[in-house]
Scaffold this active site. Structure first.
Site, PDB file in Angstrom:
ATOM      1  N   CYS A  23      46.908  78.631  12.691  1.00 19.43           N
ATOM      2  CA  CYS A  23      47.233  79.742  13.591  1.00 19.43           C
ATOM      3  C   CYS A  23      45.945  80.127  14.295  1.00 19.43           C
ATOM      4  CB  CYS A  23      47.805  80.922  12.804  1.00 19.43           C
ATOM      5  SG  CYS A  23      48.022  82.434  13.784  1.00 19.43           S
ATOM      6  N   ASN A  38      58.177  82.076  19.536  1.00 16.68           N
ATOM      7  CA  ASN A  38      58.140  81.621  18.154  1.00 16.68           C
ATOM      8  C   ASN A  38      59.375  80.783  17.835  1.00 16.68           C
ATOM      9  OD1 ASN A  38      55.703  82.880  17.197  1.00 16.68           O
ATOM     10  ND2 ASN A  38      56.773  84.848  17.188  1.00 16.68           N
ATOM     11  N   ASN A  48      51.131  88.859  11.144  1.00 23.38           N
ATOM     12  CA  ASN A  48      50.691  87.557  10.655  1.00 23.38           C
ATOM     13  C   ASN A  48      49.723  87.817   9.502  1.00 23.38           C
ATOM     14  OD1 ASN A  48      51.778  85.884  13.048  1.00 23.38           O
ATOM     15  ND2 ASN A  48      50.485  87.403  14.047  1.00 23.38           N
ATOM     16  N   THR A  81      45.065  82.549  16.606  1.00 24.42           N
ATOM     17  CA  THR A  81      44.656  83.950  16.520  1.00 24.42           C
ATOM     18  C   THR A  81      44.341  84.322  15.078  1.00 24.42           C
ATOM     19  OG1 THR A  81      46.992  84.607  16.424  1.00 24.42           O
ATOM     20  CG2 THR A  81      45.906  84.710  18.583  1.00 24.42           C
ATOM     21  N   ASN A 122      47.600  90.133  19.130  1.00 22.63           N
ATOM     22  CA  ASN A 122      48.763  90.272  18.258  1.00 22.63           C
ATOM     23  C   ASN A 122      48.266  90.738  16.885  1.00 22.63           C
ATOM     24  OD1 ASN A 122      47.518  87.901  17.521  1.00 22.63           O
ATOM     25  ND2 ASN A 122      49.334  86.623  17.606  1.00 22.63           N
ATOM     26  N   CYS A 155      48.989  83.086  21.369  1.00 18.79           N
ATOM     27  CA  CYS A 155      48.876  81.997  20.400  1.00 18.79           C
ATOM     28  C   CYS A 155      47.643  81.178  20.772  1.00 18.79           C
ATOM     29  CB  CYS A 155      50.126  81.124  20.413  1.00 18.79           C
ATOM     30  SG  CYS A 155      50.015  79.683  19.338  1.00 18.79           S
ATOM     31  N   GLY A 156      46.596  81.269  19.950  1.00 14.58           N
ATOM     32  CA  GLY A 156      45.339  80.597  20.271  1.00 14.58           C
ATOM     33  C   GLY A 156      45.447  79.089  20.282  1.00 14.58           C
ATOM     34  N   ASN A 157      46.155  78.513  19.293  1.00 10.35           N
ATOM     35  CA  ASN A 157      46.354  77.066  19.302  1.00 10.35           C
ATOM     36  C   ASN A 157      47.205  76.653  20.496  1.00 10.35           C
ATOM     37  OD1 ASN A 157      44.911  76.638  16.898  1.00 10.35           O
ATOM     38  ND2 ASN A 157      46.714  77.044  15.643  1.00 10.35           N
ATOM     39  N   ASN A 184      49.452  72.831  14.367  1.00 10.20           N
ATOM     40  CA  ASN A 184      50.346  73.914  14.777  1.00 10.20           C
ATOM     41  C   ASN A 184      51.046  73.357  16.008  1.00 10.20           C
ATOM     42  OD1 ASN A 184      49.737  77.377  15.842  1.00 10.20           O
ATOM     43  ND2 ASN A 184      51.562  76.467  14.981  1.00 10.20           N
ATOM     44  N   ARG A 186      54.229  85.517  11.591  1.00 14.13           N
ATOM     45  CA  ARG A 186      55.374  86.346  11.947  1.00 14.13           C
ATOM     46  C   ARG A 186      56.365  85.520  12.762  1.00 14.13           C
ATOM     47  NH1 ARG A 186      54.307  91.100  16.304  1.00 14.13           N
ATOM     48  NH2 ARG A 186      53.400  89.270  17.285  1.00 14.13           N
TER      49      ARG A 186
END
Length: 295
Positions: free
Chosen positions: A229, A78, A199, A231, A163, A87-89, A11, A221
């Site tokens: 992803c 985004n 998402n 999250t 999110n 955004c976890g990554n 990602n 999304r």
């Protein structure tokens, strides 16, 4: 302007060190940067700043709950230019970047986001790679819904991880069927349940054995399908646990970009996975000035 290109389980992001908010990250600018033909190419942009600077620069209208003005702030956009809460990554890559360039000397610190504080722990790191754990906060389930992905209808749990997600566990879906599913096509979902978009994760049921293991693909999304992803893997892990009658536990999530490990507790959730910083460079002022004319 300097930049770094990095990714977390493929990602990928453009990291922009802009602590004092000198650049306008307009929708057009972000779209151009993320375009894989006319820009650098990425799933999103991570601007590196602080909460205080973001407030002064008008990026933040108010301070997110639970953070201080001195905390680092991940201003995440985004690929379509929209602002995302979390955004976890991206947090893993953001934390790795701070450590690698010497802006942060601690192995444990807080990264602020629109979703609130995200404490991170850098388990190990080099200039190229890192192993990072992110405290993703509590997972909130707020209903059930359906989505049509690749012409197939899936049922899932509506989940908030800072999110919105619809995590769909399909008990009869094989890994091969998941592999060939057209996740990149536009998805249909309940817009009343998700008025700001969602998402969508599609995943196999947890495998039997000592480790709960699932395979997942995601339609993000504002982006479309991505290789991973962060999250989304947390939402998927929670849905997988619920599928086997649990609310806490550990799940290994396999995504096209690699593998992460998610731990869900009664109070929070934790995402552990890799980060890679693969290139540094500089974006010319002339390019920035001509963004509006880019074809």
């Amino acid at each position: 302007m300097k930049f770094t290109k990095g990714h977390g389980t493929q990602n990928d992001f453009v990291v922009l060190p802009d602590v004092h908010i000198k650049r306008d990250l307009s929708v057009a600018a972000v779209q151009a940067l993320c375009d894989r033909q006319r820009g650098l190419g990425a799933d999103g942009v991570l601007r590196v700043t602080t909460v205080g600077a973001a407030l002064e620069g008008g990026v933040l209208a108010e301070k997110p709950a639970g953070v201080s003005s001195e905390d680092w702030f991940m201003d995440y956009r985004n690929a379509d230019g929209s602002i995302a809460e979390m955004c976890g990554n991206g947090v893993r890559v953001f934390a790795h970047y701070l450590r690698s360039v010497g802006l942060e000397h601690r192995d444990e610190f807080v990264v602020a986001s629109l979703a609130g504080p995200r404490p991170v722990r850098i388990n190990s790191w080099s200039q190229l790679t890192a192993d990072v754990t992110v405290d993703m906060g509590p997972v909130k389930e707020f209903g059930a819904g359906e989505a049509i992905v690749g012409g197939r209808r899936f049922s899932g749990l509506a989940i908030d991880v800072g999110n919105p997600h619809l995590a769909c566990v399909d008990a009869v879906l094989t890994t091969e069927q998941l592999r060939i599913l057209d996740v990149g096509a536009p998805v249909t979902f309940d817009e009343q349940l998700f008025p700001d978009g969602v998402n969508v994760e599609v995943l196999t049921a947890p495998s039997a054995g000592p480790a709960n293991t699932v395979h997942m693909r995601v339609h993000e999304r504002g982006v479309g399908e991505t290789r991973s992803c962060g999250t989304g893997t947390v939402a998927a892990a929670y849905a997988a646990l619920r599928h086997i009658g649990q609310r806490t536990g550990e799940v290994v999530v396999n995504i096209p970009g690699g593998q992460v490990r998610v731990t869900v507790t009664g109070e929070s959730s934790f995402l552990r996975g890799p980060s890679m910083l693969l290139a540094d460079g500089e974006i010319s002022d002339e390019w920035w000035g001509g963004i509006g004319a880019c074809g």
